[in-house]
Design an enzyme around this catalytic site. Structure first.
Site, PDB file in Angstrom:
ATOM      1  N   GLY A  10       1.999 -10.654   2.010  1.00  0.00           N
ATOM      2  CA  GLY A  10       0.938  -9.895   1.352  1.00  0.00           C
ATOM      3  C   GLY A  10      -0.419 -10.290   1.910  1.00  0.00           C
ATOM      4  N   LEU A  12      -3.031 -11.916   0.567  1.00  0.00           N
ATOM      5  CA  LEU A  12      -3.396 -13.319   0.343  1.00  0.00           C
ATOM      6  C   LEU A  12      -2.438 -14.259   1.084  1.00  0.00           C
ATOM      7  CD1 LEU A  12      -5.005 -15.564  -0.985  1.00  0.00           C
ATOM      8  CD2 LEU A  12      -3.530 -15.343  -3.009  1.00  0.00           C
ATOM      9  N   ASP A  37      13.988 -13.435  -3.009  1.00  0.00           N
ATOM     10  CA  ASP A  37      13.592 -12.489  -4.055  1.00  0.00           C
ATOM     11  C   ASP A  37      13.347 -13.284  -5.334  1.00  0.00           C
ATOM     12  OD1 ASP A  37      13.332 -10.626  -6.047  1.00  0.00           O
ATOM     13  OD2 ASP A  37      15.064  -9.419  -5.449  1.00  0.00           O
ATOM     14  N   THR A  63       1.270  -5.161  -7.358  1.00  0.00           N
ATOM     15  CA  THR A  63      -0.179  -4.963  -7.351  1.00  0.00           C
ATOM     16  C   THR A  63      -0.607  -3.487  -7.340  1.00  0.00           C
ATOM     17  OG1 THR A  63      -0.198  -5.172  -4.948  1.00  0.00           O
ATOM     18  CG2 THR A  63      -0.629  -7.182  -6.210  1.00  0.00           C
ATOM     19  N   THR A 102      -5.474 -12.265 -12.405  1.00  0.00           N
ATOM     20  CA  THR A 102      -6.434 -11.191 -12.131  1.00  0.00           C
ATOM     21  C   THR A 102      -7.520 -11.022 -13.195  1.00  0.00           C
ATOM     22  OG1 THR A 102      -6.576  -8.763 -11.868  1.00  0.00           O
ATOM     23  CG2 THR A 102      -4.825  -9.569 -13.259  1.00  0.00           C
ATOM     24  N   ASP A 103      -8.637 -10.457 -12.783  1.00  0.00           N
ATOM     25  CA  ASP A 103      -9.703 -10.049 -13.718  1.00  0.00           C
ATOM     26  C   ASP A 103      -9.221  -8.943 -14.662  1.00  0.00           C
ATOM     27  OD1 ASP A 103      -9.485  -8.347 -11.463  1.00  0.00           O
ATOM     28  OD2 ASP A 103     -11.527  -7.606 -11.679  1.00  0.00           O
ATOM     29  N   TYR A 126      -0.384  -3.239 -15.478  1.00  0.00           N
ATOM     30  CA  TYR A 126      -0.550  -4.332 -14.504  1.00  0.00           C
ATOM     31  C   TYR A 126      -1.215  -5.539 -15.180  1.00  0.00           C
ATOM     32  CZ  TYR A 126      -2.817  -7.011 -10.775  1.00  0.00           C
ATOM     33  OH  TYR A 126      -3.281  -8.042  -9.975  1.00  0.00           O
ATOM     34  N   TRP A 151     -10.580  -7.978  -7.087  1.00  0.00           N
ATOM     35  CA  TRP A 151     -11.003  -7.042  -6.037  1.00  0.00           C
ATOM     36  C   TRP A 151     -10.754  -7.638  -4.632  1.00  0.00           C
ATOM     37  CZ3 TRP A 151     -15.961  -3.787  -7.352  1.00  0.00           C
ATOM     38  CH2 TRP A 151     -15.906  -3.347  -8.670  1.00  0.00           C
TER      39      TRP A 151
HETATM   40  N1  LIG Z   1      -5.080  -7.210  -4.606  1.00  0.00           N
HETATM   41  C1  LIG Z   1      -6.035  -7.503  -5.488  1.00  0.00           C
HETATM   42  O1  LIG Z   1      -7.096  -6.860  -5.537  1.00  0.00           O
HETATM   43  C2  LIG Z   1      -5.854  -8.633  -6.438  1.00  0.00           C
HETATM   44  C3  LIG Z   1      -4.680  -9.359  -6.487  1.00  0.00           C
HETATM   45  N2  LIG Z   1      -4.520 -10.351  -7.415  1.00  0.00           N
HETATM   46  C4  LIG Z   1      -3.272 -11.120  -7.464  1.00  0.00           C
HETATM   47  O2  LIG Z   1      -3.222 -11.904  -6.285  1.00  0.00           O
HETATM   48  C5  LIG Z   1      -1.867 -12.029  -5.833  1.00  0.00           C
HETATM   49  C6  LIG Z   1      -1.788 -11.631  -4.374  1.00  0.00           C
HETATM   50  O3  LIG Z   1      -2.255 -10.293  -4.247  1.00  0.00           O
HETATM   51  P1  LIG Z   1      -2.169  -9.501  -2.851  1.00  0.00           P
HETATM   52  O4  LIG Z   1      -2.057 -10.471  -1.731  1.00  0.00           O
HETATM   53  O5  LIG Z   1      -3.244  -8.487  -2.877  1.00  0.00           O
HETATM   54  O6  LIG Z   1      -0.779  -8.771  -3.059  1.00  0.00           O
HETATM   55  P2  LIG Z   1       0.069  -7.915  -2.019  1.00  0.00           P
HETATM   56  O7  LIG Z   1       0.577  -6.742  -2.787  1.00  0.00           O
HETATM   57  O8  LIG Z   1      -0.678  -7.720  -0.760  1.00  0.00           O
HETATM   58  O9  LIG Z   1       1.275  -8.919  -1.693  1.00  0.00           O
HETATM   59  C7  LIG Z   1       2.243  -9.261  -2.649  1.00  0.00           C
HETATM   60  C8  LIG Z   1       3.495  -9.644  -1.900  1.00  0.00           C
HETATM   61  O10 LIG Z   1       4.512  -9.986  -2.870  1.00  0.00           O
HETATM   62  C9  LIG Z   1       5.729  -9.436  -2.411  1.00  0.00           C
HETATM   63  N3  LIG Z   1       6.723  -9.299  -3.485  1.00  0.00           N
HETATM   64  C10 LIG Z   1       6.847  -8.275  -4.353  1.00  0.00           C
HETATM   65  N4  LIG Z   1       7.935  -8.468  -5.118  1.00  0.00           N
HETATM   66  C11 LIG Z   1       8.499  -9.639  -4.733  1.00  0.00           C
HETATM   67  C12 LIG Z   1       9.650 -10.356  -5.146  1.00  0.00           C
HETATM   68  N5  LIG Z   1      10.469  -9.897  -6.098  1.00  0.00           N
HETATM   69  N6  LIG Z   1       9.948 -11.515  -4.516  1.00  0.00           N
HETATM   70  C13 LIG Z   1       9.148 -11.967  -3.515  1.00  0.00           C
HETATM   71  N7  LIG Z   1       8.042 -11.333  -3.082  1.00  0.00           N
HETATM   72  C14 LIG Z   1       7.720 -10.171  -3.686  1.00  0.00           C
HETATM   73  C15 LIG Z   1       5.297  -8.090  -1.858  1.00  0.00           C
HETATM   74  O11 LIG Z   1       6.306  -7.522  -1.068  1.00  0.00           O
HETATM   75  P3  LIG Z   1       6.358  -5.883  -0.968  1.00  0.00           P
HETATM   76  O12 LIG Z   1       5.087  -5.475  -0.319  1.00  0.00           O
HETATM   77  O13 LIG Z   1       7.578  -5.657  -0.149  1.00  0.00           O
HETATM   78  O14 LIG Z   1       6.481  -5.395  -2.394  1.00  0.00           O
HETATM   79  C16 LIG Z   1       4.059  -8.495  -1.054  1.00  0.00           C
HETATM   80  O15 LIG Z   1       4.386  -8.950   0.247  1.00  0.00           O
HETATM   81  C17 LIG Z   1      -1.038 -11.184  -6.810  1.00  0.00           C
HETATM   82  O16 LIG Z   1      -0.520 -12.023  -7.812  1.00  0.00           O
HETATM   83  C18 LIG Z   1      -2.050 -10.248  -7.437  1.00  0.00           C
HETATM   84  O17 LIG Z   1      -1.669  -9.854  -8.748  1.00  0.00           O
HETATM   85  C19 LIG Z   1      -5.506 -10.695  -8.303  1.00  0.00           C
HETATM   86  C20 LIG Z   1      -6.697 -10.010  -8.294  1.00  0.00           C
HETATM   87  C21 LIG Z   1      -6.995  -8.969  -7.320  1.00  0.00           C
HETATM   88  C1  LIG Z   2      -9.971   5.626  -3.396  1.00  0.00           C
HETATM   89  C2  LIG Z   2     -11.049   5.782  -4.452  1.00  0.00           C
HETATM   90  C3  LIG Z   2     -11.042   4.958  -5.577  1.00  0.00           C
HETATM   91  N1  LIG Z   2     -11.988   5.118  -6.510  1.00  0.00           N
HETATM   92  C4  LIG Z   2     -11.995   4.226  -7.685  1.00  0.00           C
HETATM   93  C5  LIG Z   2     -10.700   4.174  -8.471  1.00  0.00           C
HETATM   94  C6  LIG Z   2     -10.814   2.852  -9.173  1.00  0.00           C
HETATM   95  O1  LIG Z   2     -11.551   3.017 -10.367  1.00  0.00           O
HETATM   96  C7  LIG Z   2     -11.614   1.998  -8.204  1.00  0.00           C
HETATM   97  C8  LIG Z   2     -10.774   0.964  -7.448  1.00  0.00           C
HETATM   98  O2  LIG Z   2      -9.746   1.596  -6.790  1.00  0.00           O
HETATM   99  P1  LIG Z   2      -8.390   0.955  -6.349  1.00  0.00           P
HETATM  100  O3  LIG Z   2      -7.309   1.705  -7.020  1.00  0.00           O
HETATM  101  O4  LIG Z   2      -8.381   0.885  -4.870  1.00  0.00           O
HETATM  102  O5  LIG Z   2      -8.464  -0.533  -6.874  1.00  0.00           O
HETATM  103  P2  LIG Z   2      -7.506  -1.269  -7.899  1.00  0.00           P
HETATM  104  O6  LIG Z   2      -6.109  -1.085  -7.471  1.00  0.00           O
HETATM  105  O7  LIG Z   2      -7.855  -0.930  -9.286  1.00  0.00           O
HETATM  106  O8  LIG Z   2      -7.954  -2.762  -7.601  1.00  0.00           O
HETATM  107  C9  LIG Z   2      -7.442  -3.771  -8.421  1.00  0.00           C
HETATM  108  O9  LIG Z   2      -6.221  -4.234  -7.872  1.00  0.00           O
HETATM  109  C10 LIG Z   2      -5.570  -5.191  -8.678  1.00  0.00           C
HETATM  110  C11 LIG Z   2      -4.307  -5.633  -7.936  1.00  0.00           C
HETATM  111  C12 LIG Z   2      -6.436  -6.280  -9.160  1.00  0.00           C
HETATM  112  O10 LIG Z   2      -5.963  -7.345  -9.559  1.00  0.00           O
HETATM  113  C13 LIG Z   2      -7.894  -5.983  -9.396  1.00  0.00           C
HETATM  114  O11 LIG Z   2      -8.704  -7.151  -9.297  1.00  0.00           O
HETATM  115  C14 LIG Z   2      -8.445  -4.913  -8.487  1.00  0.00           C
HETATM  116  O12 LIG Z   2      -8.678  -5.365  -7.183  1.00  0.00           O
HETATM  117  O13 LIG Z   2     -12.235   2.900  -7.285  1.00  0.00           O
HETATM  118  C15 LIG Z   2     -13.004   6.069  -6.379  1.00  0.00           C
HETATM  119  O14 LIG Z   2     -13.890   6.206  -7.272  1.00  0.00           O
HETATM  120  N2  LIG Z   2     -13.028   6.884  -5.260  1.00  0.00           N
HETATM  121  C16 LIG Z   2     -12.083   6.786  -4.299  1.00  0.00           C
HETATM  122  O15 LIG Z   2     -12.113   7.564  -3.291  1.00  0.00           O
END
Ligand SMILES: NC(=O)C1=CN([C@@H]2O[C@H](COP(=O)(O)OP(=O)(O)OC[C@H]3O[C@@H](n4cnc5c(N)ncnc54)[C@H](OP(=O)(O)O)[C@@H]3O)[C@@H](O)[C@H]2O)C=CC1
Ligand SMILES: Cc1cn([C@H]2C[C@H](O)[C@@H](COP(=O)(O)OP(=O)(O)O[C@H]3O[C@@H](C)C(=O)[C@@H](O)[C@H]3O)O2)c(=O)[nH]c1=O
Length: 287
Positions: A10, A12, A37, A63, A102-103, A126, A151
């Site tokens: 992923g 991060l 898994d 996510t 997450t926030d 979520y 974010w």
């Molecule tokens: N993205 C964001 O904006 C934010 C993320 N977070 C948290 O931070 C963490 C990392 O986020 P991010 O890096 O964006 O996430 P990603 O979605 O980029 O990565 C998550 C990874 O977890 C894998 N995964 C899903 N299911 C399983 C499973 N059953 N066993 C093992 N691996 C699995 C996914 O695989 P696959 O892609 O194949 O499903 C993917 O590779 C998460 O806990 C998220 O909730 C918090 C705040 C903001």
């Molecule tokens: C693509 C798009 C989104 N948006 C809005 C929709 C939404 O309110 C906001 C953010 O869009 P996204 O759906 O990309 O973001 P979102 O998936 O809500 O992001 C969240 O992801 C999870 C995993 C977290 O943990 C959070 O911290 C946060 O990062 O922007 C627009 O207004 N215009 C656009 O063209």
């Protein structure tokens, strides 16, 4: 030290691999769903035991915020049951856990940055499952560190920065909400913070907030993405949330107070626009 990074493919997970290969060479193993898994309780336990894991950093998660409203069962399995499996394996072996939350555990009705003791009240599937993951972990493995972030973006995977750069190159105009306020956070900075927690001589369990410094709306964020990314042919129209209907409700204000993690683990929280610049520079160098 033997560190297991889950969800390693992923956004991060991939950033964390770079930090750990530099700071803990040869001391980490990286798995994603194909290798381990996390919803398979026995597999998690066996893996942690067989590899003599001392620390687990859980970067895995479900996510897809809107999809989660329909795909409730899978979201629950990944954000709650998988965390419970990690917690059980950790409590049986003594491994320490760093878990990411997450926030979106907050409802967004606050007027000042949330601290770790503030009342949670998730408004989406979520956010609800992420909170349930936190409580399961605290109950089963109370020695864990939970880092709430927000974010997230990076050069890898799906994120708002990459979506906006793509839309900016395809369209003349996009409409973006300007009444949801948060802190855009570079996954590379969060990975550095996790590295600092692992390196620290003290292990202080509990919940921590980590984001980049400063605040922005998604509209402000898009303006910065276009400016730093050199997108000029697409206008950005600010709109209220009600004009951009989505399956999941999102918090209006989800800024996190990061003083606790800065004081406890001496981590840095760079200004969000500086980190965005770094990420976009990396993206450009990949083209
Ligand atoms: N993205 C964001 O904006 C934010 C993320 N977070 C948290 O931070 C963490 C990392 O986020 P991010 O890096 O964006 O996430 P990603 O979605 O980029 O990565 C998550 C990874 O977890 C894998 N995964 C899903 N299911 C399983 C499973 N059953 N066993 C093992 N691996 C699995 C996914 O695989 P696959 O892609 O194949 O499903 C993917 O590779 C998460 O806990 C998220 O909730 C918090 C705040 C903001
Ligand atoms: C693509 C798009 C989104 N948006 C809005 C929709 C939404 O309110 C906001 C953010 O869009 P996204 O759906 O990309 O973001 P979102 O998936 O809500 O992001 C969240 O992801 C999870 C995993 C977290 O943990 C959070 O911290 C946060 O990062 O922007 C627009 O207004 N215009 C656009 O063209």
């Amino acid at each position: 030290m033997k560190i297991l990074v889950t969800g390693a493919n992923g956004q991060l997970g991939r950033e964390l691999r770079e930090v750990l290969e530099r700071d803990f060479p040869g001391q980490a193993v990286y798995t994603d769903i194909d290798e381990l898994d996390l919803t398979d309780e026995l597999a998690v336990k066996r893996f942690v035991e067989a590899n003599d894991i001392s620390h687990i950093v859980n970067c895995a998660g479900y996510t897809a915020v809107d999809k989660a409203e329909e795909d409730k069962a899978l979201c629950y399995r990944v954000n709650v049951e998988a965390v419970r499996n990690i917690a059980n394996a950790a409590s049986e072996t003594g491994a320490k856990v760093i878990h990411i939350s997450t926030d979106y555990v907050f409802d967004g009705r606050a007027y000042r940055p949330y601290n770790e003791a503030d009342k949670v009240n998730p408004v989406s599937q979520y956010g609800t499952t992420k909170r349930q993951g936190e409580t399961a972990l605290i109950a089963l493995a109370p020695d864990s560190v939970i880092i709430r972030t927000a974010w997230l973006y990076s050069p890898h995977g799906h994120n708002f920065v990459k979506t906006m750069l793509r839309l900016g190159s395809e369209r003349n105009e996009i409409r973006v909400v300007n009444d949801q306020i948060g802190a855009p956070t570079y996954a590379g900075d969060l990975a550095e913070a996790i590295g600092k927690v692992l390196k620290s001589h003290q292990w202080v369990p509990g919940i921590y907030h980590f984001t980049n410094s400063g605040v922005a709306s998604w509209y402000d964020f898009t303006q910065a993405i276009f400016r730093l990314g050199g997108v000029s042919g697409c206008s950005i129209i600010p709109i209220p949330t009600e004009d951009y209907p989505t399956a999941a409700t999102r918090p209006f204000y989800s800024v996190l107070n990061t003083s606790k993690i800065r004081a406890t683990y001496n981590v840095e929280t760079p200004y969000w626009m500086d980190s965005l610049d770094k990420c976009i520079t990396r993206l450009k160098s990949q083209q």
